[in-house]
Structures are given as structure tokens and as C-alpha cells.
Enzyme design. Structure first.
Site, short mmCIF file in Angstrom:
data_model
loop_
_atom_site.label_atom_id
_atom_site.label_comp_id
_atom_site.label_asym_id
_atom_site.label_seq_id
_atom_site.Cartn_x
_atom_site.Cartn_y
_atom_site.Cartn_z
N TYR A 156 -6.39 5.88 4.97
CA TYR A 156 -6.62 4.91 3.89
C TYR A 156 -5.79 3.63 4.12
O TYR A 156 -6.32 2.52 4.09
CB TYR A 156 -6.25 5.53 2.52
CG TYR A 156 -6.10 4.46 1.47
CD1 TYR A 156 -7.23 3.92 0.86
CD2 TYR A 156 -4.85 3.93 1.13
CE1 TYR A 156 -7.12 2.90 -0.07
CE2 TYR A 156 -4.74 2.91 0.21
CZ TYR A 156 -5.87 2.40 -0.38
OH TYR A 156 -5.76 1.37 -1.28
N GLU A 174 0.83 -1.21 0.00
CA GLU A 174 0.00 0.00 0.00
C GLU A 174 0.86 1.26 0.00
O GLU A 174 0.52 2.25 -0.63
CB GLU A 174 -0.96 0.01 1.20
CG GLU A 174 -2.10 -0.98 1.09
CD GLU A 174 -3.01 -0.73 -0.12
OE1 GLU A 174 -3.01 0.38 -0.67
OE2 GLU A 174 -3.70 -1.68 -0.53
N ASP A 185 -9.60 6.12 -0.92
CA ASP A 185 -8.58 6.86 -1.66
C ASP A 185 -9.25 7.54 -2.86
O ASP A 185 -10.48 7.58 -2.94
CB ASP A 185 -7.45 5.92 -2.11
CG ASP A 185 -7.95 4.89 -3.12
OD1 ASP A 185 -9.18 4.78 -3.31
OD2 ASP A 185 -7.11 4.20 -3.71
#
Ligand code: SF4
Length: 348
Positions: A116, A33, A134
């Protein structure tokens, strides 16, 4: 059928085969991520594989030096991400005995982890029913519900958060979040969304009103600031002068050839000569321009020219400045376009 059922049915048929989806290891999801922020999936895949081979667990990463970590990140840009990741795994080792916390609030307190990323890790690794919102999710929900609020504003984000929570299933929230990521990446893409093949087309207000192309609403983007730079390829006995950038700011701690900012581009040679004297205590003749690059960051754009320079005198080097020869292998993490030049000179 509900929105989540339609979306999940589609996801189970069409999920992208991504290396970080092989298991539900929170550390690996974290790495992926962070790498995926501002970077395309295709570009991340190789970096991710190399990273996991070298740092397979957060304990291994926590033991690594910052310079090595930056080296493995080199080329991905936005290096603060790598530094924060390193600080984060060190904190997990020091504070939580090497066990990743499993709730989004605690995860979000780790360095560099925003709402997020915390939501993605907690939902995918630990089945926590928490959104991961996001740009993709803001875009999809703006279109699905015809939201006309600016998606950079908190009020619109809160509205989307509320809608995502309403539609998120209780049994597989991680799959739901990943399904949204895939939908945003392959179907509800920023330009020309592929509504004909969208599993949510029958529920989409934007599509029904034919306004999907005008959504989401966002402010007009500012042009990045253009900065003219001259860099010296200062050669002395087969070695080049290089310096480590300051610990704070853009490309902090990365290496570069001595560089000066130009107030006037036409005086590049004189400014570089002066800069080498005043900032580095080195005297050199400045010769011809060898390389030229335009490199765009999020808020600024470098127009940088590299000049061949022949060293002839100088005082002792300041801290963070050194001579580097091609026989040393590839020891340094390089800053932006300096990496291309270092490669061309056999220094990287
Ligand atoms: S129908 Fe079109 S605009 Fe609506 S969610 Fe699907 S791809 Fe996006």
C-alpha cells in the site's frame, strides 16, 4: 461518465487540505503514510509538522539517533514504524545516494514499506499507475461491486486490485488514489456511509441493492488479551528507577518504570516487591497505588497499576536500568501509559 471521472471531479472540488499534500516530495509522502497507519488524520497533523521541522529531508533523518527519532514519535504508538522509517532512509542514503527510488517494487523493498505505502508513494510522487489498496479501498470497492468475499483474504484483495487497476486513469493515478483515500475518510465511511452525497452513488451496486451497511465482509474480531501488570515508582534521593524495554517486541527500546506481570491481581504488592528484588536487584517497600490505567494495543490490553515504592537497599544496576530525576529535562521516549505517569511526576 466513467467511475474515475466522477470520482476525480468530486476530488478536485472536495480534496482535504492536508499538510503533506503541499508538494509531491516522496520522503514527505512516505512519512505521512507511515504515520497514518493505525492513526487518525487529525492526530497525525501535529506530529507530522513537528517531524518535518526537525527532519526536513531524508538525509537529516538518516543522521538522527534512534532515541531522538522515538522521542519525536512518542504518543503515536506502534514504534516499529519509526524504527523502520529510520532504517529505510538510511538504506536510501547508503544504496541510492539519497535519491528515493521511483518504482513501487524497489520502494517496497525498503524496511516497513508494504504494498500500500509503496503504491501511494510511487503514484503520488512519481505518477506511477499503481494501486494503493488499504482498508478504505477494500471497503469502497466491496460496496461498489457488491463483493461478498472476506476482505482479509488474499483472493478478495486480488479481486479489488484487479478492479482498481481497471478503473485507474493513465494521466493522474496519484490523484485517483488520493480521491479514494478522501472518499473512504469522508463519504464511504465504515459505519453509515453517506450515500446521499456520494459522487459514485449512481454506479454503486451495494447502494442500489441497499446492502451497503453489510459490506465489506470481514471475520469477527478477537478480543485483545488482558494482561495485569504492577509497576513500581521506586524513589531514592529524588530519583526514580527506570528501565529500557528489550530491543525486540512490544514498545521495544522505550522506557518504563520497573514492571512485573501478575498471575493474580490480588497479590500485586507482593509480586512487585519480589520482582524488584529478583529482576532489578533492588529492595523497596511497596506503598499505595498512585495511578491506574487500561491501555489497549492491537492484540493485548494492559491493566496496569503504579505503586509508590521507597528504596532502601540494592545492588549495582543492570544494563538498561538507571535512576532518573526531574532535573534532567525530558530525555527519554516513554512506553505507553508510563508516559502519563512520567508527565505527572515531572519526568517527561
Ligand atoms: S454509494 Fe454509498 S456505499 Fe456506495 S460508494 Fe458511495 S458511499 Fe459507499
Amino acid at each position: 461518465m466513467t467511475l474515475s471521472t466522477q470520482l476525480l471531479n468530486w476530488y478536485y472540488e472536495n480534496a482535504r487540505d492536508l499538510p503533506w499534500r503541499k508538494d509531491k516530495d516522496a520522503y514527505k509522502i512516505w512519512v505521512s503514510e507511515i504515520m497514518l497507519q493505525q492513526t487518525r488524520v487529525e492526530a497525525v497533523k501535529d506530529y507530522y509538522q513537528r517531524w518535518i521541522e526537525r527532519f526536513p529531508t531524508l538525509e537529516v533523518l538518516a543522521e538522527a539517533s534512534e532515541q531522538e527519532v522515538l522521542k519525536y514519535w512518542q504518543g503515536l504508538g506502534y514504534y516499529t514504524r519509526a524504527r523502520n522509517l529510520l532504517a529505510g532512509v538510511r538504506e536510501v542514503c547508503a544504496t541510492y545516494g539519497g535519491e528515493m527510488p521511483n518504482d513501487e517494487r524497489t520502494i517496497q523493498r525498503l524496511p516497513g514499506v508494504g504494498e500500500y505505502t509503496a503504491g501511494a508513494i510511487a503514484s503520488i510522487a512519481y505518477d506511477r499507475r499503481t494501486p494503493a489498496i488499504d482498508g478504505n479501498v477494500l471497503r469502497i470497492f466491496s460496496r461498489l461491486f457488491c463483493l461478498d468475499g472476506d476482505i482479509t483474504k488474499q483472493a478478495t484483495k486480488r479481486e479489488v486490485d484487479h478492479l482498481v487497476r481497471q478503473h485507474m486513469p493513465y494521466n493522474c493515478p496519484g490523484d485517483f488514489n488520493q480521491a479514494l483515500m478522501d472518499l473512504g475518510a469522508t463519504v464511504c465511511i465504515p459505519r453509515n456511509p453517506r450515500c446521499q452525497m456520494c459522487p459514485l452513488a449512481n454506479l454503486c451496486e451495494g447502494y442500489a441493492r441497499e446492502v451497503q451497511d453489510t459490506l465489506p465482509v470481514r471475520p469477527v474480531k478477537k478480543e485483545p488479551l488482558l494482561i495485569h501488570l504492577a509497576a513500581g515508582l521506586v524513589l531514592r534521593d529524588g530519583q526514580y528507577l527506570v528501565r529500557r524495554r528489550p530491543e525486540r517486541g512490544l514498545l521495544a527500546g522505550m522506557w518504563e518504570f520497573p514492571t512485573v506481570e501478575l498471575t493474580e491481581k490480588r497479590f500485586a504488592v507482593e509480586s512487585l516487591k519480589e520482582g524488584l528484588q529478583n529482576e532489578f536487584g533492588q529492595e523497596a517497600t511497596v506503598g499505595k497505588r498512585e495511578f491506574h490505567y487500561i491501555h489497549t494495543f492491537s492484540h493485548r490490553k494492559w491493566d496496569i497499576s503504579f505503586y509508590h515504592c521507597q528504596w532502601f537497599a540494592g545492588s549495582e544496576l543492570l544494563e538498561g536500568v538507571r535512576w532518573l530525576s526531574s532535573t534532567e529535562g525530558n530525555p527519554l521516549p516513554w512506553a505507553g501509559p508510563h508516559h502519563k505517569v512520567a508527565l505527572a511526576l515531572g519526568l517527561a
